[in-house]
Scaffold this motif. Structure first.
Motif, short mmCIF file in Angstrom:
data_model
loop_
_atom_site.label_atom_id
_atom_site.label_comp_id
_atom_site.label_asym_id
_atom_site.label_seq_id
_atom_site.Cartn_x
_atom_site.Cartn_y
_atom_site.Cartn_z
N ALA A 14 0.83 -1.21 0.00
CA ALA A 14 0.00 0.00 0.00
C ALA A 14 0.86 1.26 0.00
CB ALA A 14 -0.92 0.00 1.21
N LYS A 17 -2.00 3.66 3.39
CA LYS A 17 -2.24 2.44 4.14
C LYS A 17 -3.50 2.49 5.00
CE LYS A 17 2.68 1.62 4.26
NZ LYS A 17 2.77 0.46 3.38
N TYR A 18 -3.96 1.30 5.31
CA TYR A 18 -5.09 1.17 6.23
C TYR A 18 -4.52 0.73 7.57
CZ TYR A 18 -7.10 -3.40 7.78
OH TYR A 18 -7.43 -4.52 8.44
N TRP A 19 -4.94 1.40 8.62
CA TRP A 19 -4.49 1.02 9.97
C TRP A 19 -5.57 1.45 10.94
CZ3 TRP A 19 -1.05 -2.33 11.46
CH2 TRP A 19 -0.63 -2.36 12.80
N ARG A 27 -15.51 -4.99 9.72
CA ARG A 27 -14.24 -4.79 9.02
C ARG A 27 -14.28 -3.58 8.10
NH1 ARG A 27 -9.38 -8.05 9.55
NH2 ARG A 27 -9.99 -9.57 11.08
N SER A 107 -0.84 -12.93 4.41
CA SER A 107 -2.28 -12.97 4.71
C SER A 107 -3.11 -12.34 3.59
CB SER A 107 -2.59 -12.32 6.06
OG SER A 107 -2.18 -10.98 6.06
N SER A 139 -8.46 -10.87 6.07
CA SER A 139 -7.42 -9.89 6.41
C SER A 139 -7.78 -8.66 5.60
CB SER A 139 -6.06 -10.48 6.03
OG SER A 139 -5.20 -9.50 5.54
N GLY A 140 -7.80 -7.50 6.24
CA GLY A 140 -8.26 -6.29 5.54
C GLY A 140 -7.61 -6.10 4.18
N SER A 141 -6.28 -6.18 4.17
CA SER A 141 -5.57 -5.89 2.92
C SER A 141 -5.83 -6.95 1.84
CB SER A 141 -4.06 -5.75 3.18
OG SER A 141 -3.56 -6.92 3.79
N ARG A 144 -7.71 -5.98 -1.30
CA ARG A 144 -6.99 -5.28 -2.37
C ARG A 144 -6.23 -6.25 -3.27
NH1 ARG A 144 -4.64 -1.49 1.93
NH2 ARG A 144 -2.93 -2.92 1.54
N SER A 191 -0.49 -7.47 12.56
CA SER A 191 -1.26 -6.26 12.25
C SER A 191 -2.67 -6.31 12.83
CB SER A 191 -1.30 -6.02 10.75
OG SER A 191 -1.48 -7.20 10.05
N MET A 195 -3.43 -3.13 15.09
CA MET A 195 -4.30 -2.02 14.69
C MET A 195 -5.49 -1.81 15.63
SD MET A 195 -6.15 -2.98 11.17
CE MET A 195 -4.68 -3.49 10.30
N MET A 241 1.71 6.39 9.52
CA MET A 241 1.22 5.15 10.13
C MET A 241 2.18 4.70 11.23
SD MET A 241 0.37 1.40 8.50
CE MET A 241 2.08 0.91 8.28
N ASP A 281 5.41 -1.74 6.03
CA ASP A 281 4.19 -2.23 6.66
C ASP A 281 4.47 -2.51 8.14
OD1 ASP A 281 2.56 -1.91 4.50
OD2 ASP A 281 2.84 -3.94 3.74
N ALA A 282 3.71 -3.42 8.73
CA ALA A 282 3.89 -3.70 10.16
C ALA A 282 5.06 -4.65 10.37
CB ALA A 282 2.60 -4.27 10.72
O1 PMV Z 1 -4.37 -7.01 6.11
P1 PMV Z 1 -4.15 -6.74 7.55
O2 PMV Z 1 -5.47 -6.66 8.28
O3 PMV Z 1 -3.22 -7.71 8.16
O4 PMV Z 1 -3.47 -5.27 7.72
C1 PMV Z 1 -2.33 -4.88 7.05
C2 PMV Z 1 -2.09 -3.43 7.27
C3 PMV Z 1 -0.81 -2.86 6.67
O5 PMV Z 1 -0.15 -3.81 5.87
C4 PMV Z 1 0.15 -2.45 7.77
C5 PMV Z 1 -1.16 -1.64 5.84
C6 PMV Z 1 -1.86 -1.91 4.52
O6 PMV Z 1 -2.75 -1.12 4.16
O7 PMV Z 1 -1.51 -2.89 3.83
#
Ligand code: PMV
Length: 329
Positions: A14, A17-19, A27, A107, A139-141, A144, A191, A195, A241, A281-282
């Motif tokens: 990203a 980013k989403y956090w 979600r 993930s 997983s949020g990302s 995408r 993450s 988050m 972030m 990222d994280a």
């Molecule tokens: O996909 P998740 O819920 O593990 O979150 C990932 C979040 C970051 O990678 C840190 C940022 C992003 O937007 O990818």
């Protein structure tokens, strides 16, 4: 009755980013995000359901997964089984083409491939929007990693739903993501847990409030192939972030000293005229993103850092895709 399918998906990186969540149960992310899929890396996942299975099983890179890893997959499968109104156990076999312990999270590609294979194997034909919407629960990302190329995940406020869509195809801009592996350790705070504490940082609200501006800048920079603006917004967003992470309760420090060394080097290389930027990222690994023209020189310079364990390279990649589907009612 055959209920089997295999799918492949790429992870993504990203720029914005989403956090943190606006609504954790559904979600819904606190802010929108923009990413690109990473071509050299992929996860291939086969899902088979059978009336004869007595439990769900999950094998990742040849090893049976138990505990929390299995639970996450089961929760996700339950969502699919509910959609299909079928009560059958599954055997999930997943393989990453990148070595375990590169510190690269799987993930996003994992749940994107599982969403596609897991639904196809039960005879569900979901649209891309529906698949992306489903994948975010793993997983949020991951949402995408369903559409191809450069992708934006919008929050529910603007769209009424929450899923990601492609803003430009993979061949739109040949950027190269050089993933600089500095640590092979499994991150101590993932993450998902990390988050949850985002709201405890006094900086999170400012980060979220400013996100529409960064998204507009980033989207336009991608569409017009404006590297300088993309670099500025990407670094600002990553720094913001990590500022939130470091000021959360308890504080999260994902950077290693060598991560900062590389970020500072990238700033120097920009003064030399190289089209290069960074984002993290994280975890401590640095994604150093360069144009096709400058990536050769960037790699030469990156390889001079003694702390670098490995560098994985990837150009923008296409959407998650079905490799085989053998559903027969
Ligand atoms: O996909 P998740 O819920 O593990 O979150 C990932 C979040 C970051 O990678 C840190 C940022 C992003 O937007 O990818």
């Amino acid at each position: 009755m055959v209920m089997k399918a295999t799918a492949l998906a790429h992870p993504n990186i990203a720029f914005v980013k989403y956090w943190g969540f606006r609504d954790e149960h559904d979600r819904i992310p606190a802010n929108g995000s923009i990413s690109m899929n990473i071509g050299c890396l992929s996860t291939k996942t086969a899902v088979e359901y059978s009336q004869s299975f007595k439990e769900d099983r999950f094998v990742l890179n040849g090893e049976a997964v138990t505990g929390r890893g299995l639970f996450r997959v089961q929760q996700f499968l339950n969502r699919i089984r509910q959609m299909a109104q079928k009560a059958v156990f599954a055997y999930v076999e997943s393989e990453n083409n990148f070595p375990v312990g590169t510190g690269v999270a799987s993930s996003a590609s994992g749940f994107a491939a599982l969403a596609l294979a897991g639904t196809a194997a039960l005879g569900l034909a979901l649209s891309e929007d529906q698949l992306s919407s489903l994948a975010r629960f793993g997983s949020g990302s991951a949402c995408r990693s369903i559409p191809g190329g450069f992708v934006e995940w919008q929050t529910e406020a603007r769209t009424g739903k929450s899923f990601a869509h492609s803003i430009a195809p993979a061949n739109h801009w040949k950027l190269v993501d050089c993933i600089v592996v500095l640590s092979e350790d499994h991150k101590s705070v993932g993450s998902e847990d990390g988050m949850r504490t985002a709201g405890t940082s006094p900086l999170q609200q400012a980060r979220v409030m400013d996100s529409e501006r960064r998204l507009d800048l980033c989207r336009t920079a991608i569409l017009t192939r404006d590297f300088d603006t993309l670099a500025k917004v990407t670094e600002l967003d990553s720094n913001m972030m990590h500022a939130v992470m470091m000021t959360s309760e308890p504080p999260l420090f994902y950077w290693h000293p060598q991560s900062l060394e590389i970020m500072k080097a990238v700033k120097e290389w920009q003064k030399d005229g190289l089209e290069v930027t960074y984002t993290l990222d994280a975890g401590p690994n640095v994604h150093v993103i360069a144009t096709q023209t400058d990536v050769g020189e960037v790699l030469v310079r990156l390889n001079q850092f003694p702390a670098v364990i490995d560098i994985l390279k990837g150009v923008p990649a296409g959407p998650a895709r079905l490799l085989s589907s053998g559903y027969q009612a």
